[in-house]
Design a protein around this motif. Structure first.
Motif, PDB file in Angstrom:
ATOM      1  N   ASN A 190      -0.813   7.187  21.590  1.00  0.00           N
ATOM      2  CA  ASN A 190      -1.745   6.143  21.155  1.00  0.00           C
ATOM      3  C   ASN A 190      -1.881   6.100  19.632  1.00  0.00           C
ATOM      4  O   ASN A 190      -2.950   5.802  19.102  1.00  0.00           O
ATOM      5  CB  ASN A 190      -3.118   6.338  21.807  1.00  0.00           C
ATOM      6  CG  ASN A 190      -3.974   5.085  21.744  1.00  0.00           C
ATOM      7  OD1 ASN A 190      -3.464   3.968  21.792  1.00  0.00           O
ATOM      8  ND2 ASN A 190      -5.278   5.271  21.620  1.00  0.00           N
ATOM      9  N   ILE A 191      -0.784   6.425  18.939  1.00  0.00           N
ATOM     10  CA  ILE A 191      -0.779   6.410  17.470  1.00  0.00           C
ATOM     11  C   ILE A 191       0.140   5.278  17.007  1.00  0.00           C
ATOM     12  O   ILE A 191       1.320   5.251  17.353  1.00  0.00           O
ATOM     13  CB  ILE A 191      -0.292   7.753  16.895  1.00  0.00           C
ATOM     14  CG1 ILE A 191      -1.222   8.889  17.339  1.00  0.00           C
ATOM     15  CG2 ILE A 191      -0.224   7.683  15.370  1.00  0.00           C
ATOM     16  CD1 ILE A 191      -0.709  10.270  16.972  1.00  0.00           C
ATOM     17  N   ASN A 192      -0.419   4.348  16.252  1.00  0.00           N
ATOM     18  CA  ASN A 192       0.358   3.242  15.694  1.00  0.00           C
ATOM     19  C   ASN A 192       0.893   3.630  14.319  1.00  0.00           C
ATOM     20  O   ASN A 192       0.164   4.177  13.494  1.00  0.00           O
ATOM     21  CB  ASN A 192      -0.513   1.991  15.555  1.00  0.00           C
ATOM     22  CG  ASN A 192      -0.958   1.435  16.891  1.00  0.00           C
ATOM     23  OD1 ASN A 192      -0.136   1.215  17.776  1.00  0.00           O
ATOM     24  ND2 ASN A 192      -2.253   1.207  17.050  1.00  0.00           N
ATOM     25  N   VAL A 193       2.159   3.343  14.081  1.00  0.00           N
ATOM     26  CA  VAL A 193       2.768   3.580  12.773  1.00  0.00           C
ATOM     27  C   VAL A 193       3.342   2.254  12.298  1.00  0.00           C
ATOM     28  O   VAL A 193       4.194   1.666  12.958  1.00  0.00           O
ATOM     29  CB  VAL A 193       3.879   4.650  12.832  1.00  0.00           C
ATOM     30  CG1 VAL A 193       4.329   5.006  11.419  1.00  0.00           C
ATOM     31  CG2 VAL A 193       3.393   5.896  13.555  1.00  0.00           C
ATOM     32  N   VAL A 194       2.846   1.770  11.156  1.00  0.00           N
ATOM     33  CA  VAL A 194       3.276   0.479  10.643  1.00  0.00           C
ATOM     34  C   VAL A 194       3.599   0.608   9.154  1.00  0.00           C
ATOM     35  O   VAL A 194       3.183   1.559   8.488  1.00  0.00           O
ATOM     36  CB  VAL A 194       2.188  -0.610  10.850  1.00  0.00           C
ATOM     37  CG1 VAL A 194       1.729  -0.652  12.293  1.00  0.00           C
ATOM     38  CG2 VAL A 194       0.994  -0.381   9.925  1.00  0.00           C
ATOM     39  N   SER A 195       4.335  -0.352   8.649  1.00  0.00           N
ATOM     40  CA  SER A 195       4.602  -0.411   7.213  1.00  0.00           C
ATOM     41  C   SER A 195       4.021  -1.698   6.659  1.00  0.00           C
ATOM     42  O   SER A 195       3.979  -2.724   7.341  1.00  0.00           O
ATOM     43  CB  SER A 195       6.105  -0.350   6.924  1.00  0.00           C
ATOM     44  OG  SER A 195       6.730  -1.551   7.310  1.00  0.00           O
ATOM     45  N   LEU A 196       3.568  -1.614   5.432  1.00  0.00           N
ATOM     46  CA  LEU A 196       3.087  -2.789   4.714  1.00  0.00           C
ATOM     47  C   LEU A 196       3.835  -2.843   3.393  1.00  0.00           C
ATOM     48  O   LEU A 196       3.739  -1.926   2.564  1.00  0.00           O
ATOM     49  CB  LEU A 196       1.578  -2.694   4.468  1.00  0.00           C
ATOM     50  CG  LEU A 196       0.953  -3.768   3.574  1.00  0.00           C
ATOM     51  CD1 LEU A 196       1.254  -5.165   4.110  1.00  0.00           C
ATOM     52  CD2 LEU A 196      -0.544  -3.559   3.455  1.00  0.00           C
ATOM     53  N   ALA A 197       4.623  -3.895   3.208  1.00  0.00           N
ATOM     54  CA  ALA A 197       5.487  -4.012   2.031  1.00  0.00           C
ATOM     55  C   ALA A 197       4.928  -5.046   1.074  1.00  0.00           C
ATOM     56  O   ALA A 197       5.022  -6.251   1.329  1.00  0.00           O
ATOM     57  CB  ALA A 197       6.902  -4.401   2.457  1.00  0.00           C
ATOM     58  N   PRO A 198       4.343  -4.612  -0.042  1.00  0.00           N
ATOM     59  CA  PRO A 198       3.864  -5.569  -1.035  1.00  0.00           C
ATOM     60  C   PRO A 198       5.005  -6.049  -1.918  1.00  0.00           C
ATOM     61  O   PRO A 198       6.001  -5.358  -2.124  1.00  0.00           O
ATOM     62  CB  PRO A 198       2.856  -4.754  -1.871  1.00  0.00           C
ATOM     63  CG  PRO A 198       2.694  -3.436  -1.166  1.00  0.00           C
ATOM     64  CD  PRO A 198       3.949  -3.242  -0.366  1.00  0.00           C
ATOM     65  N   GLY A 199       4.831  -7.242  -2.463  1.00  0.00           N
ATOM     66  CA  GLY A 199       5.726  -7.729  -3.505  1.00  0.00           C
ATOM     67  C   GLY A 199       5.196  -7.287  -4.851  1.00  0.00           C
ATOM     68  O   GLY A 199       4.735  -6.151  -5.006  1.00  0.00           O
ATOM     69  N   ASP A 200       5.210  -8.177  -5.824  1.00  0.00           N
ATOM     70  CA  ASP A 200       4.712  -7.849  -7.161  1.00  0.00           C
ATOM     71  C   ASP A 200       3.223  -8.107  -7.242  1.00  0.00           C
ATOM     72  O   ASP A 200       2.758  -9.235  -7.010  1.00  0.00           O
ATOM     73  CB  ASP A 200       5.436  -8.683  -8.221  1.00  0.00           C
ATOM     74  CG  ASP A 200       6.900  -8.301  -8.337  1.00  0.00           C
ATOM     75  OD1 ASP A 200       7.216  -7.125  -8.089  1.00  0.00           O
ATOM     76  OD2 ASP A 200       7.720  -9.182  -8.664  1.00  0.00           O
ATOM     77  N   PHE A 201       2.469  -7.062  -7.572  1.00  0.00           N
ATOM     78  CA  PHE A 201       1.031  -7.183  -7.716  1.00  0.00           C
ATOM     79  C   PHE A 201       0.604  -6.672  -9.080  1.00  0.00           C
ATOM     80  O   PHE A 201       1.255  -5.793  -9.662  1.00  0.00           O
ATOM     81  CB  PHE A 201       0.303  -6.410  -6.609  1.00  0.00           C
ATOM     82  CG  PHE A 201       0.283  -7.151  -5.303  1.00  0.00           C
ATOM     83  CD1 PHE A 201      -0.810  -7.914  -4.941  1.00  0.00           C
ATOM     84  CD2 PHE A 201       1.371  -7.117  -4.453  1.00  0.00           C
ATOM     85  CE1 PHE A 201      -0.829  -8.632  -3.756  1.00  0.00           C
ATOM     86  CE2 PHE A 201       1.369  -7.824  -3.266  1.00  0.00           C
ATOM     87  CZ  PHE A 201       0.262  -8.583  -2.910  1.00  0.00           C
ATOM     88  N   ALA A 202      -0.479  -7.226  -9.575  1.00  0.00           N
ATOM     89  CA  ALA A 202      -0.977  -6.871 -10.906  1.00  0.00           C
ATOM     90  C   ALA A 202      -1.707  -5.533 -10.839  1.00  0.00           C
ATOM     91  O   ALA A 202      -2.900  -5.470 -10.555  1.00  0.00           O
ATOM     92  CB  ALA A 202      -1.912  -7.963 -11.431  1.00  0.00           C
ATOM     93  N   THR A 203      -0.967  -4.448 -11.059  1.00  0.00           N
ATOM     94  CA  THR A 203      -1.543  -3.109 -11.070  1.00  0.00           C
ATOM     95  C   THR A 203      -1.002  -2.365 -12.276  1.00  0.00           C
ATOM     96  O   THR A 203      -0.208  -2.891 -13.051  1.00  0.00           O
ATOM     97  CB  THR A 203      -1.164  -2.326  -9.798  1.00  0.00           C
ATOM     98  OG1 THR A 203       0.225  -1.986  -9.851  1.00  0.00           O
ATOM     99  CG2 THR A 203      -1.436  -3.147  -8.544  1.00  0.00           C
ATOM    100  N   ASN A 204      -1.408  -1.116 -12.402  1.00  0.00           N
ATOM    101  CA  ASN A 204      -0.928  -0.312 -13.533  1.00  0.00           C
ATOM    102  C   ASN A 204       0.247   0.577 -13.148  1.00  0.00           C
ATOM    103  O   ASN A 204       0.474   1.615 -13.753  1.00  0.00           O
ATOM    104  CB  ASN A 204      -2.066   0.554 -14.093  1.00  0.00           C
ATOM    105  CG  ASN A 204      -2.564   1.557 -13.061  1.00  0.00           C
ATOM    106  OD1 ASN A 204      -2.260   1.437 -11.877  1.00  0.00           O
ATOM    107  ND2 ASN A 204      -3.335   2.532 -13.510  1.00  0.00           N
ATOM    108  N   ILE A 205       1.025   0.172 -12.112  1.00  0.00           N
ATOM    109  CA  ILE A 205       2.140   1.003 -11.660  1.00  0.00           C
ATOM    110  C   ILE A 205       3.153   1.243 -12.777  1.00  0.00           C
ATOM    111  O   ILE A 205       3.798   2.285 -12.845  1.00  0.00           O
ATOM    112  CB  ILE A 205       2.847   0.375 -10.428  1.00  0.00           C
ATOM    113  CG1 ILE A 205       3.912   1.336  -9.875  1.00  0.00           C
ATOM    114  CG2 ILE A 205       3.451  -0.978 -10.785  1.00  0.00           C
ATOM    115  CD1 ILE A 205       4.546   0.861  -8.583  1.00  0.00           C
TER     116      ILE A 205
END
Length: 267
Positions: A164-179
């Protein structure tokens, strides 16, 4: 009962934005950082964790479990950027980036799974990147380890379905951060065969670093995943053109798609 959420790399950028947002929505949120004393926040507790240090991972997760008894949601957000010609990036920088972006999140997942199994449920969300869906010029190392995290997500999703454990990915594009502040840039070497094309791409990256979208969009998507009874395996957040480029990769012949990328990067 409010869900207990642990977000790695929550001292700044997307991680901090999602931690603040989810806290305001009533979730019990813990963030982690290599240097929490430098980034303390009154909105949510920030614990010490270095994803490159297995002992540090265990200590952080143990601290949350002692306080709350469970971790319902893990958001594997900690990561680092890297650019450069693959031939010229020092081996130690390549390994360091894979440790942070792939082996680190993998060890965090392995560390939290026993408690999730014990509680018969949980959700793991791996923050990857739209760059992980394609090999990008002078960002190949980043694309490779983010792509690897996408594939591990698929494997774990199947291995953990009985618990009962869900594993998902979330792929962001370009976001305004300090990366960009923490990104490793291989130096532009004088007389290198890559001097001109890599130099131009590096200049473009630096010029457009603040042009990305609002990280709150990622935070809202995280909440949708958390509240979904049967979440998908892959999610993507970004501009229409960035997400559409993944669709084009599936339908275009390889060389035509490659030419499209070369034209985009003016190579």
């Amino acid at each position: 009962m409010d869900k207990v959420i642990l977000i790695t790399g929550a001292s700044s950028g997307i991680g901090k934005t999602m931690a603040i947002y989810l806290t305001t929505k009533g979730y019990k949120v813990y963030g982690s950082s290599r240097t929490p004393e430098k980034h303390g926040t009154e909105v949510f507790p920030l614990l010490r964790m270095d994803v490159n240090d297995v002992a540090s991972i265990y200590n952080c997760i143990d601290e949350v479990l002692k306080k709350e008894g469970r971790i319902d949601v893990l958001v594997n957000n900690a990561g680092a950027g890297i650019t450069g010609p693959i031939e010229e990036i020092p081996d130690e920088e390549i390994r360091r980036n894979f440790n942070t972006n792939f082996f680190g999140p993998l060890n965090v997942m392995k560390s939290v799974l026993p408690s999730m199994r014990k509680n018969n449920g949980g959700t793991i969300i791996n923050i990857t990147s739209l760059a992980g869906y394609m090999g990008l010029p002078y960002r190949g190392i980043y694309s490779a380890n983010k792509g690897a995290l996408e594939i591990i997500t698929e494997s774990l999703s199947m291995e953990l379905k009985d618990f009962n454990i869900n594993v998902v990915s979330l792929a962001p594009g370009d976001f305004a951060t300090n990366i960009a502040a923490g990104r490793y840039h291989a130096p532009v070497l004088k007389n290198s065969p890559y001097e001109l094309p890599y130099g131009n791409i590096l200049k473009s990256i630096n010029e457009h670093v603040d042009d990305g979208e609002d990280p709150i969009l990622v935070a809202r998507q995280i909440e949708k995943i958390i509240t979904s009874e049967k979440p998908n395996i892959h999610y993507k957040v970004g501009s229409f053109l960035q997400k559409f480029s993944i669709v084009l990769k599936r339908i275009l012949p390889d060389r035509i798609y490659e030419r499209m990328l070369l034209n985009h990067y003016k190579l």
